[in-house]
Design a protein around this motif. Structure first.
Motif, PDB file in Angstrom:
ATOM      1  N   GLY A 249       0.849  -1.186   0.000  1.00 46.93           N
ATOM      2  CA  GLY A 249       0.000   0.000   0.000  1.00 46.93           C
ATOM      3  C   GLY A 249       0.880   1.229   0.000  1.00 46.93           C
ATOM      4  O   GLY A 249       2.056   1.182  -0.382  1.00 46.93           O
ATOM      5  N   THR A 250       0.336   2.339   0.433  1.00 52.22           N
ATOM      6  CA  THR A 250       1.087   3.597   0.452  1.00 52.22           C
ATOM      7  C   THR A 250       1.801   3.765   1.781  1.00 52.22           C
ATOM      8  O   THR A 250       1.520   3.073   2.768  1.00 52.22           O
ATOM      9  CB  THR A 250       0.154   4.787   0.230  1.00 52.22           C
ATOM     10  OG1 THR A 250      -0.763   4.870   1.340  1.00 52.22           O
ATOM     11  CG2 THR A 250      -0.636   4.632  -1.056  1.00 52.22           C
TER      12      THR A 250
ATOM     13  N   ARG B  39       1.429   6.328   3.653  1.00 54.81           N
ATOM     14  CA  ARG B  39       0.401   6.834   4.563  1.00 54.81           C
ATOM     15  C   ARG B  39      -0.385   5.685   5.199  1.00 54.81           C
ATOM     16  O   ARG B  39      -0.607   5.670   6.417  1.00 54.81           O
ATOM     17  CB  ARG B  39      -0.556   7.755   3.797  1.00 54.81           C
ATOM     18  CG  ARG B  39      -1.647   8.384   4.648  1.00 54.81           C
ATOM     19  CD  ARG B  39      -2.639   9.140   3.765  1.00 54.81           C
ATOM     20  NE  ARG B  39      -1.959  10.073   2.895  1.00 54.81           N
ATOM     21  CZ  ARG B  39      -1.608  11.311   3.267  1.00 54.81           C
ATOM     22  NH1 ARG B  39      -1.865  11.728   4.494  1.00 54.81           N
ATOM     23  NH2 ARG B  39      -1.002  12.102   2.414  1.00 54.81           N
ATOM     24  N   GLU B  40      -0.812   4.726   4.396  1.00 51.96           N
ATOM     25  CA  GLU B  40      -1.599   3.605   4.918  1.00 51.96           C
ATOM     26  C   GLU B  40      -0.804   2.795   5.928  1.00 51.96           C
ATOM     27  O   GLU B  40      -1.357   2.314   6.929  1.00 51.96           O
ATOM     28  CB  GLU B  40      -2.048   2.711   3.757  1.00 51.96           C
ATOM     29  CG  GLU B  40      -3.101   3.351   2.863  1.00 51.96           C
ATOM     30  CD  GLU B  40      -3.309   2.588   1.569  1.00 51.96           C
ATOM     31  OE1 GLU B  40      -4.313   2.863   0.877  1.00 51.96           O
ATOM     32  OE2 GLU B  40      -2.467   1.725   1.230  1.00 51.96           O
TER      33      GLU B  40
ATOM     34  N   GLN C   9      -0.392   4.943   9.287  1.00 51.04           N
ATOM     35  CA  GLN C   9      -1.639   5.089  10.046  1.00 51.04           C
ATOM     36  C   GLN C   9      -2.250   3.743  10.432  1.00 51.04           C
ATOM     37  O   GLN C   9      -3.334   3.715  11.012  1.00 51.04           O
ATOM     38  CB  GLN C   9      -2.650   5.898   9.225  1.00 51.04           C
ATOM     39  CG  GLN C   9      -2.235   7.352   9.038  1.00 51.04           C
ATOM     40  CD  GLN C   9      -3.243   8.155   8.239  1.00 51.04           C
ATOM     41  OE1 GLN C   9      -3.968   7.605   7.409  1.00 51.04           O
ATOM     42  NE2 GLN C   9      -3.295   9.453   8.473  1.00 51.04           N
TER      43      GLN C   9
ATOM     44  N   HIS D 108      -3.191  14.065   9.286  1.00 52.27           N
ATOM     45  CA  HIS D 108      -1.989  14.177   8.451  1.00 52.27           C
ATOM     46  C   HIS D 108      -0.862  14.851   9.231  1.00 52.27           C
ATOM     47  O   HIS D 108       0.310  14.429   9.138  1.00 52.27           O
ATOM     48  CB  HIS D 108      -2.311  14.979   7.197  1.00 52.27           C
ATOM     49  CG  HIS D 108      -1.122  15.202   6.313  1.00 52.27           C
ATOM     50  ND1 HIS D 108      -0.596  14.234   5.489  1.00 52.27           N
ATOM     51  CD2 HIS D 108      -0.324  16.310   6.146  1.00 52.27           C
ATOM     52  CE1 HIS D 108       0.451  14.707   4.844  1.00 52.27           C
ATOM     53  NE2 HIS D 108       0.630  15.963   5.218  1.00 52.27           N
TER      54      HIS D 108
ATOM     55  N   SER E 130       9.574  12.389   1.744  1.00 54.41           N
ATOM     56  CA  SER E 130       9.289  13.555   0.905  1.00 54.41           C
ATOM     57  C   SER E 130       9.940  13.442  -0.462  1.00 54.41           C
ATOM     58  O   SER E 130       9.468  14.051  -1.436  1.00 54.41           O
ATOM     59  CB  SER E 130       9.771  14.832   1.604  1.00 54.41           C
ATOM     60  OG  SER E 130       9.102  14.991   2.845  1.00 54.41           O
TER      61      SER E 130
ATOM     62  N   ASP F 225       5.544  10.116  -4.954  1.00 54.81           N
ATOM     63  CA  ASP F 225       4.253  10.669  -4.522  1.00 54.81           C
ATOM     64  C   ASP F 225       4.228  10.957  -3.033  1.00 54.81           C
ATOM     65  O   ASP F 225       3.158  10.986  -2.410  1.00 54.81           O
ATOM     66  CB  ASP F 225       3.121   9.707  -4.899  1.00 54.81           C
ATOM     67  CG  ASP F 225       2.992   9.528  -6.402  1.00 54.81           C
ATOM     68  OD1 ASP F 225       2.971  10.540  -7.109  1.00 54.81           O
ATOM     69  OD2 ASP F 225       2.931   8.363  -6.848  1.00 54.81           O
TER      70      ASP F 225
ATOM     71  N   TYR G 298       3.904  10.800   0.709  1.00 56.53           N
ATOM     72  CA  TYR G 298       3.250   9.854   1.615  1.00 56.53           C
ATOM     73  C   TYR G 298       2.235   8.956   0.899  1.00 56.53           C
ATOM     74  O   TYR G 298       1.783   7.977   1.472  1.00 56.53           O
ATOM     75  CB  TYR G 298       2.551  10.605   2.756  1.00 56.53           C
ATOM     76  CG  TYR G 298       3.521  11.134   3.789  1.00 56.53           C
ATOM     77  CD1 TYR G 298       3.889  10.355   4.875  1.00 56.53           C
ATOM     78  CD2 TYR G 298       4.082  12.395   3.648  1.00 56.53           C
ATOM     79  CE1 TYR G 298       4.791  10.829   5.813  1.00 56.53           C
ATOM     80  CE2 TYR G 298       4.986  12.883   4.580  1.00 56.53           C
ATOM     81  CZ  TYR G 298       5.346  12.089   5.659  1.00 56.53           C
ATOM     82  OH  TYR G 298       6.254  12.550   6.583  1.00 56.53           O
ATOM     83  N   ASP G 299       1.908   9.282  -0.338  1.00 60.18           N
ATOM     84  CA  ASP G 299       0.967   8.465  -1.109  1.00 60.18           C
ATOM     85  C   ASP G 299       1.680   7.545  -2.096  1.00 60.18           C
ATOM     86  O   ASP G 299       1.053   6.973  -2.986  1.00 60.18           O
ATOM     87  CB  ASP G 299      -0.014   9.372  -1.866  1.00 60.18           C
ATOM     88  CG  ASP G 299      -0.932  10.131  -0.920  1.00 60.18           C
ATOM     89  OD1 ASP G 299      -1.469   9.490   0.008  1.00 60.18           O
ATOM     90  OD2 ASP G 299      -1.086  11.355  -1.098  1.00 60.18           O
ATOM     91  N   THR G 300       2.991   7.370  -1.925  1.00 58.42           N
ATOM     92  CA  THR G 300       3.762   6.456  -2.767  1.00 58.42           C
ATOM     93  C   THR G 300       3.503   5.019  -2.345  1.00 58.42           C
ATOM     94  O   THR G 300       3.565   4.695  -1.157  1.00 58.42           O
ATOM     95  CB  THR G 300       5.264   6.747  -2.652  1.00 58.42           C
ATOM     96  OG1 THR G 300       5.507   8.102  -3.018  1.00 58.42           O
ATOM     97  CG2 THR G 300       6.071   5.815  -3.554  1.00 58.42           C
ATOM     98  N   ARG G 301       3.226   4.159  -3.319  1.00 53.83           N
ATOM     99  CA  ARG G 301       3.046   2.734  -3.030  1.00 53.83           C
ATOM    100  C   ARG G 301       4.424   2.109  -2.860  1.00 53.83           C
ATOM    101  O   ARG G 301       5.331   2.336  -3.667  1.00 53.83           O
ATOM    102  CB  ARG G 301       2.272   2.034  -4.137  1.00 53.83           C
ATOM    103  CG  ARG G 301       0.843   2.557  -4.310  1.00 53.83           C
ATOM    104  CD  ARG G 301       0.031   1.655  -5.228  1.00 53.83           C
ATOM    105  NE  ARG G 301      -0.233   0.378  -4.598  1.00 53.83           N
ATOM    106  CZ  ARG G 301      -1.264   0.137  -3.777  1.00 53.83           C
ATOM    107  NH1 ARG G 301      -2.121   1.097  -3.499  1.00 53.83           N
ATOM    108  NH2 ARG G 301      -1.437  -1.055  -3.248  1.00 53.83           N
TER     109      ARG G 301
END
Length: 618
Positions: free
Chosen positions: A446-447, A449-450, A453, A461, A478, A482, A484-487
């Protein structure tokens, strides 16, 4: 199979009822055209009888031959249209029923599996569990969708046809129906013979899945070891074993299916011969009375329709036995006893009220297939203090931490958090209070972020970024395409080991546990990365009760208490300076890691060498 319908089919009974009722009427309506054809031949085309149909009042029937023709056409067309609509409704009903049951069975089996203690996963191969949750559950769905409908059609068709044949000519019907007990006896033999074969077949499918799953997980080791040929051979062996078990079932099917078709075909042939002789030469042998041409045509059509479902009984039995073997494996998983479960009246431990005091009182533990790993371990850690577990490989360091999390339960003694036995605490509260950062970091596909969290799904955030900064992870995140949305791929394969470790620390920070377990958190990274991680750990452990498991003794110099474990017990305890001040196992280990073994006890060095060799052999 009874349990499958009682537990999972009952909530969806209306869908099953819709499918069964429409199947019943659909099969019955499908028999109208051949029955009408026979009546039309005698009453309309030949004209030697009046137009009669079973269960139809005489007032509704035509009185002339032309009326009989159009009446017959209307009945045949109506029956065909009705059959199509009923078949559609039947398919929808069975499909909805089977898919909903499949969904519920899979979710319940997964939930039951997830609730099992770690000893189950120590013994069970991943491929076997995957086979149960996927292949076996799909087998049940296929059975409920296709085979249950086949059973209804078989029963309705055979019963309705038998009734019509007896109504038309009871004597000739006996010739056709004599095959039924023979077919039933053959079917019972097949079921008893094939049942154990299906059990071994399902097991072999699980073994093959396990082999493939292991190889996919270890593909890097296979490639770097140049063992592709060896692993291909092992997959070939597992595939061949599955093939042999499949062939054992298929051989029996190839005996049963043609045998059923042969007996049903013989019944049709005998019916054709007896009926043909009856029309040409009169009643043969013991038979009496007359047989009309239309009746005989209906008999042939009905007998043929009678043959097909009887011959298809083999597929029904085959599917049933396959599903039964799958159901056994699914319910065996669901019914497995939970060894580490909730107390009958669990004590709540609100997150904001956890002080973090830990007590081990005369703890003993052994894995089910091994001799005791821990015996008589006792110590206390006050809130905010750090305790370190050190010692040779296999001394029980990680096991002590797993007992705190109740991944296993102690065999004797007790472990208390804030004075409460962990066995009396709510599992959810306990595991929310204890954060874990291990050497072997697991990140989900997943990302970023996922993964950060995970376990703290309501975190904002800003809170996530703050945790990443504290864990020395924000800078490299960073720079990802992408952010925090990088897989990051399965197990985080797109990241380095140090990056994965820092994300795991950030995840633990975001969960904000009162107690922290660090299991070899810096043992497999380079010196520069270890510096980043150590700074992150210093921020994470501040103000928390911390349990550190370490091979590198330099990482535990600041611990309030160091426990030196050896052969399942506490050999020494004290601070780093206190332990170095007296000769013993800790001082020996420190000297070995510092490269200075002069003056260390020879007997102790020799024993450590033997333990190292024993561990390597294992």
């Amino acid at each position: 199979m009874t349990r499958l319908f009682a537990q999972y089919g009952r909530p969806e009974w209306y869908l099953l009822a819709l499918a069964v009722v429409t199947s019943l009427f659909g099969r019955t309506v499908a028999l109208v055209p051949p029955l009408v054809l026979g009546v039309a031949i005698d009453a309309v085309f030949v004209g030697n009888t009046t137009y009669t149909l079973p269960l139809v009042p005489a007032a509704w029937l035509p009185t002339t031959r032309i009326e009989g023709l159009w009446f017959s056409v209307a009945l045949v067309v109506g029956a065909l249209v009705s059959s199509v609509l009923l078949t559609w409704a039947q398919g929808v009903g069975f499909s909805l029923f089977s898919n909903r049951v499949q969904h519920r069975v899979r979710v319940d089996a997964y939930e039951a599996m997830q609730g099992l203690d770690m000893s189950f996963f120590d013994d069970k191969q991943t491929g076997q569990v995957m086979s149960i949750l996927n292949n076996d559950v799909r087998n049940l769905k296929s059975f409920l969708n296709g085979t249950v409908g086949g059973v209804v059609q078989l029963l309705v068709t055979v019963t309705a046809i038998a009734g019509i044949l007896v109504y038309l000519n009871a004597q000739l019907a006996l010739v056709t129906l004599v095959a039924v007990p023979l077919l039933a006896t053959f079917t019972v033999w097949f079921m008893r013979t094939v049942r154990p074969l299906y059990r071994t077949l399902r097991q072999s499918v699980g073994d093959l899945n396990t082999r493939i799953e292991n190889n996919l997980a270890g593909i890097e080791v296979i490639k770097t070891s140049s063992t592709e040929g060896f692993e291909t051979g092992r997959v070939e062996d597992a595939s061949w074993a599955s093939y042999l078990r499949t062939w054992a079932v298929v051989k029996l099917e190839y005996l049963y299916q043609p045998g059923m078709e042969l007996m049903a075909g013989v019944a049709f042939a005998v019916t054709f011969v007896v009926g043909g002789l009856w029309l040409v030469t009169g009643p043969p042998g013991p038979f009496t009375g007359t047989l009309l041409v239309g009746e005989f045509v209906t008999f042939l059509f009905m007998t043929q329709r009678f043959v097909d479902p009887l011959a298809g009984a083999g597929r029904i039995v085959n599917s049933y036995e396959n599903a039964r073997a799958s159901a056994e494996r699914i319910f065996d998983l669901s019914d497995r006893p939970v060894l580490v479960g909730e107390s009958d009246s669990p004590v709540a431990l609100p997150r904001d009220e956890v002080a973090g005091r830990i007590e081990y009182d005369d703890v003993a533990f052994g894995y089910r297939t091994e001799s005791p790993v821990l015996t008589g371990v006792s110590f206390t850690v006050e809130p905010g203090e750090t305790v370190a577990f050190v010692g040779p490989t296999g001394a029980g360091k990680s096991t002590l931490a797993k007992l705190l999390l109740r991944l296993y339960d102690v065999d004797a003694g007790s472990i208390r958090v804030d004075g409460i036995d962990v066995r009396d605490l709510s599992l959810v509260d306990l595991r929310r209070a204890v954060g874990y950062v291990g050497q072997d970091v697991y990140l989900f596909d997943g990302t970023v972020r996922e993964n950060l969290q995970y376990g703290a799904f309501d975190a904002s955030h800003e809170e996530m970024v703050a945790a990443a900064r504290a864990a020395e992870a924000h800078e490299f995140v960073s720079r990802l395409p992408d952010g925090y949305d990088t897989r990051i791929g399965e197990r985080g394969v797109k990241l380095s080991g140090g990056q994965r470790q820092r994300l795991s620390i950030a995840r633990a920070m975001l969960q904000d546990p009162a107690i922290l377990v660090l299991d070899e958190a810096t043992s497999s990274v380079d010196t520069e990365t270890e510096l980043y991680i150590q700074r992150a750990l210093d921020a994470l452990t501040e103000g928390r009760t911390t349990v550190v498991i370490a091979h590198r003794l330099s990482t535990v110099r600041g611990a309030d208490l160091v426990l030196v474990l050896d052969e399942g017990g506490v050999a020494e305890h004290g601070t780093h300076d206190e332990l170095l001040a007296r000769p013993g196992l800790y001082a020996t280990l420190w000297g070995i890691q510092a490269g200075d073994t002069d003056g260390l006890p020879g007997a102790l060095l020799e024993r450590l060498a033997r333990r190292s060799e024993s561990s390597a052999d294992g």
